[in-house]
Design a protein around this motif. Structure first.
Motif, PDB file in Angstrom:
ATOM      1  N   PHE A  59     -10.636  79.689  13.527  1.00  9.12           N
ATOM      2  CA  PHE A  59     -10.397  80.613  14.301  1.00  9.12           C
ATOM      3  C   PHE A  59     -12.293  80.872  14.877  1.00  9.12           C
ATOM      4  CE2 PHE A  59     -10.871  85.233  15.810  1.00  9.12           C
ATOM      5  CZ  PHE A  59      -9.966  85.432  16.933  1.00  9.12           C
ATOM      6  N   LEU A  60     -12.339  80.940  16.363  1.00  8.41           N
ATOM      7  CA  LEU A  60     -13.737  81.319  16.786  1.00  8.41           C
ATOM      8  C   LEU A  60     -13.495  82.510  17.888  1.00  8.41           C
ATOM      9  CD1 LEU A  60     -16.890  81.009  16.936  1.00  8.41           C
ATOM     10  CD2 LEU A  60     -16.268  79.108  18.250  1.00  8.41           C
ATOM     11  N   SER A  61     -14.111  83.208  17.619  1.00  7.53           N
ATOM     12  CA  SER A  61     -14.011  84.530  18.843  1.00  7.53           C
ATOM     13  C   SER A  61     -15.557  84.725  19.332  1.00  7.53           C
ATOM     14  CB  SER A  61     -13.634  85.906  18.241  1.00  7.53           C
ATOM     15  OG  SER A  61     -13.580  86.858  19.398  1.00  7.53           O
ATOM     16  N   ASP A  62     -15.799  84.534  20.668  1.00  4.09           N
ATOM     17  CA  ASP A  62     -17.081  84.790  21.306  1.00  4.09           C
ATOM     18  C   ASP A  62     -16.869  85.823  22.474  1.00  4.09           C
ATOM     19  OD1 ASP A  62     -19.389  84.553  22.637  1.00  4.09           O
ATOM     20  OD2 ASP A  62     -19.340  82.376  23.376  1.00  4.09           O
ATOM     21  N   GLU A  63     -17.594  87.105  22.216  1.00  2.00           N
ATOM     22  CA  GLU A  63     -17.630  88.059  23.047  1.00  2.00           C
ATOM     23  C   GLU A  63     -18.822  88.488  23.430  1.00  2.00           C
ATOM     24  OE1 GLU A  63     -14.224  91.235  22.254  1.00  2.00           O
ATOM     25  OE2 GLU A  63     -14.695  90.488  20.320  1.00  2.00           O
ATOM     26  N   ARG A  64     -20.034  87.553  23.411  1.00  2.00           N
ATOM     27  CA  ARG A  64     -21.239  87.864  23.708  1.00  2.00           C
ATOM     28  C   ARG A  64     -21.472  88.168  25.335  1.00  2.00           C
ATOM     29  NH1 ARG A  64     -24.134  82.684  21.403  1.00  2.00           N
ATOM     30  NH2 ARG A  64     -22.436  81.789  22.395  1.00  2.00           N
ATOM     31  N   ASP A  65     -20.770  87.433  26.194  1.00  2.00           N
ATOM     32  CA  ASP A  65     -20.801  87.586  27.534  1.00  2.00           C
ATOM     33  C   ASP A  65     -19.723  88.848  27.842  1.00  2.00           C
ATOM     34  OD1 ASP A  65     -20.826  87.548  30.205  1.00  2.00           O
ATOM     35  OD2 ASP A  65     -20.423  85.425  30.476  1.00  2.00           O
ATOM     36  N   PRO A  66     -20.255  89.854  28.344  1.00  2.00           N
ATOM     37  CA  PRO A  66     -19.303  91.003  28.714  1.00  2.00           C
ATOM     38  C   PRO A  66     -18.125  90.756  29.441  1.00  2.00           C
ATOM     39  CG  PRO A  66     -21.827  91.867  28.501  1.00  2.00           C
ATOM     40  CD  PRO A  66     -21.671  90.199  28.330  1.00  2.00           C
ATOM     41  N   ALA A  67     -18.769  89.673  30.466  1.00  2.00           N
ATOM     42  CA  ALA A  67     -17.659  89.399  31.590  1.00  2.00           C
ATOM     43  C   ALA A  67     -16.468  88.483  30.946  1.00  2.00           C
ATOM     44  CB  ALA A  67     -18.489  88.647  32.760  1.00  2.00           C
ATOM     45  N   ARG A  68     -16.573  88.095  29.839  1.00  2.00           N
ATOM     46  CA  ARG A  68     -15.612  86.916  29.445  1.00  2.00           C
ATOM     47  C   ARG A  68     -15.486  87.007  28.021  1.00  2.00           C
ATOM     48  NH1 ARG A  68     -17.095  80.644  30.480  1.00  2.00           N
ATOM     49  NH2 ARG A  68     -18.624  81.257  28.932  1.00  2.00           N
ATOM     50  N   HIS A  69     -14.297  86.817  27.633  1.00  4.35           N
ATOM     51  CA  HIS A  69     -14.113  86.778  26.109  1.00  4.35           C
ATOM     52  C   HIS A  69     -13.306  85.406  25.857  1.00  4.35           C
ATOM     53  CE1 HIS A  69     -11.526  88.560  22.271  1.00  4.35           C
ATOM     54  NE2 HIS A  69     -12.346  87.652  21.943  1.00  4.35           N
ATOM     55  N   VAL A  70     -13.665  84.487  24.937  1.00  5.36           N
ATOM     56  CA  VAL A  70     -13.096  83.425  24.654  1.00  5.36           C
ATOM     57  C   VAL A  70     -12.976  83.145  23.225  1.00  5.36           C
ATOM     58  CG1 VAL A  70     -13.711  80.632  24.846  1.00  5.36           C
ATOM     59  CG2 VAL A  70     -14.835  82.396  26.587  1.00  5.36           C
ATOM     60  N   VAL A  71     -11.847  82.829  23.051  1.00  4.00           N
ATOM     61  CA  VAL A  71     -11.197  82.321  21.557  1.00  4.00           C
ATOM     62  C   VAL A  71     -11.021  80.885  21.381  1.00  4.00           C
ATOM     63  CG1 VAL A  71      -9.438  83.251  19.844  1.00  4.00           C
ATOM     64  CG2 VAL A  71     -10.350  84.774  21.360  1.00  4.00           C
ATOM     65  N   TYR A  72     -11.252  80.164  20.635  1.00  2.55           N
ATOM     66  CA  TYR A  72     -11.136  79.156  20.178  1.00  2.55           C
ATOM     67  C   TYR A  72     -10.557  79.030  18.752  1.00  2.55           C
ATOM     68  CZ  TYR A  72     -15.205  78.031  23.077  1.00  2.55           C
ATOM     69  OH  TYR A  72     -16.212  77.896  24.158  1.00  2.55           O
ATOM     70  N   SER A  73      -9.152  78.099  18.917  1.00  5.14           N
ATOM     71  CA  SER A  73      -8.502  77.901  17.397  1.00  5.14           C
ATOM     72  C   SER A  73      -7.980  76.470  17.508  1.00  5.14           C
ATOM     73  CB  SER A  73      -7.382  78.745  17.688  1.00  5.14           C
ATOM     74  OG  SER A  73      -6.309  78.574  18.660  1.00  5.14           O
ATOM     75  N   SER A  74      -8.041  76.046  16.348  1.00  3.86           N
ATOM     76  CA  SER A  74      -7.604  74.657  15.988  1.00  3.86           C
ATOM     77  C   SER A  74      -7.129  74.402  14.774  1.00  3.86           C
ATOM     78  CB  SER A  74      -8.837  73.598  16.419  1.00  3.86           C
ATOM     79  OG  SER A  74      -9.916  73.835  15.447  1.00  3.86           O
ATOM     80  N   GLU A  75      -6.352  73.219  14.756  1.00  2.00           N
ATOM     81  CA  GLU A  75      -5.794  73.181  13.288  1.00  2.00           C
ATOM     82  C   GLU A  75      -6.903  72.450  12.315  1.00  2.00           C
ATOM     83  OE1 GLU A  75      -2.066  70.847  13.087  1.00  2.00           O
ATOM     84  OE2 GLU A  75      -1.391  71.846  15.041  1.00  2.00           O
TER      85      GLU A  75
END
Length: 411
Positions: A174-190
């Motif tokens: 699980f990887l959460s990237d909130e460094r860009d205030p205009a975009r929140h991206v969450v990566y998840s993989s098996e």
């Protein structure tokens, strides 16, 4: 060499080695303390820490060497003058070459050492450092992120894995990237694993999703929506996806997987691959870097000859010796600054490349002419005399105010 020449050379060489060692140690220590977070925050071993910080030593020595030559020449010639040894040498009818030769030999030795560092050792060490940075980049995820723990590797960047296999495969990433205030991206993989390629270090994920949510931001880049708008979430499923880990290390510009001009070998800069997009982007800087590698070592001779031109002649008072040293150091340092400026100009335009060589070569030739002809530069002699008179007036006024005799003036 004659006996007196060997005496002067070994005295200057000892001062050079001590000055170079002390200056290098001080600057390296400050660099090492700045990078101490490699051990404390990024989980690296002391071996990696010392290996990375020691790789900047060739560059440090290359930059410091001319100043060590300047210190050694000033210390030696001032000592000879203070001990009346210069007076004895002149009284024997010896030519200026007797004093110049050992200092010149020291400058030539330092130039050869600087040339080896500039043309080979420094770029090779910096290129090796780039490899260590890639290793740190991979270890940042491989070592810091622990099983079952949400780990924030930098502000707005959070990692979590369920399990780490012995073969390096990470399950349930699980990887959460909130460094860009205009975009929140969450990566998840098996499954996920770190992969090293010729183009860099990547986090390869298998069978997962990418969830992206956009936010409204003001002119200052601050988020202005207070409620989550789940309707703006985009979800992408993938079988395999790779992320360049240079985006997640927080090491800034130095994390680039590309070799910059100063990290390229001299052979490559002489005969570059013109189709290389990285070279095309830095063609002007590569040109300036190549010529600087040849011009930079010459400043060892510049500092040696300029200092000798001012201090090889007998000075009768302590004030004149001190003023001569100050003026010589200012002139030598100014010439080095002109060298840096000419390199910056060479990045902008090719016409400035000859200036990179003219500054040191003309300085060396002019200094040698002054030394070998025994001439004094009237302008600087008058300046030294003015400084001496000014110091004497200040000393007399202080003595008058305090009521103490002017011992220094009496001497």
């Amino acid at each position: 060499m004659k006996l007196i020449e060997r005496y002067i050379f070994f005295r200057a060489a000892t001062a050079f080695l001590m000055s170079a060692a002390v200056l290098t140690a001080i600057i390296w220590l400050s660099q090492a303390l700045r990078d101490m977070d490699l051990v404390t925050a990024k989980g690296q071993t002391l071996l990696i820490f010392f290996s990375m910080t020691s790789l900047v030593l060739p560059t440090l020595v290359m930059v410091i060497a001319p100043f060590a030559v300047m210190i050694a020449a000033a210390y030696t010639l001032n000592g000879l003058n203070a001990d009346s040894e210069l007076v004895v040498i002149n009284a024997t009818g010896a030519s200026p070459w007797v004093v110049l030769k050992p200092i010149l030999v020291l400058g030539i030795v330092a130039t050869l050492i600087g040339g080896g560092l500039s043309l080979y050792a420094a770029p090779h060490a910096l290129g090796t450092l780039r490899g260590y940075i890639s290793q740190v980049r991979a270890d940042l995820v491989a070592r810091i992120v622990k099983e079952g723990i949400f780990t924030e590797i930098e502000d707005g960047m959070t990692f979590h894995i369920q399990k780490r296999e012995p073969n390096g495969i990470m399950r349930g990433l699980f990887l959460s990237d909130e460094r860009d205030p205009a975009r929140h991206v969450v990566y998840s993989s098996e499954f996920a694993q770190i992969v090293e390629t010729g183009e860099g270090t990547f986090l390869k994920m298998d069978r997962g999703t990418i969830q992206q949510q956009n936010h409204n931001v003001d002119d200052n880049g601050q988020r202005i929506d207070n409620q989550e708008d789940f309707g703006s979430v985009n979800i992408i499923e993938f079988d395999s996806y790779a992320i360049d880990l240079s985006k997640f290390t927080g090491v800034g510009e130095t994390a680039s997987r590309y070799f910059k001009p100063r990290e390229r070998s001299t052979a490559y800069l002489i005969n570059p691959d013109t189709d290389d997009p990285i070279y095309q982007a830095f063609a002007d800087r590569s040109r300036a870097e190549l010529h600087d590698r040849f011009a930079n070592p010459l400043y060892n001779l510049v500092f040696a000859t300029v200092i000798t031109a001012f201090l090889a002649q007998v000075r009768t008072t302590r004030e004149r010796r001190g003023s001569a040293i100050v003026i010589a150091v200012i002139i030598a340092t100014s010439l080095r600054m002109m060298g840096f400026a000419s390199m910056s100009l060479a990045v902008q335009s090719a016409w400035a490349v000859p200036i990179m060589y003219l500054v040191p070569v003309v300085s060396i030739l002019l200094s040698l002419w002054v030394i070998l002809t025994g001439r004094r530069i009237i302008l600087f002699d008058n300046l030294i005399r003015s400084i001496e008179l000014f110091n004497e007036r200040i000393s007399n006024r202080l003595s008058a105010l305090t009521g103490k005799p002017d011992i220094q003036g009496a001497q």
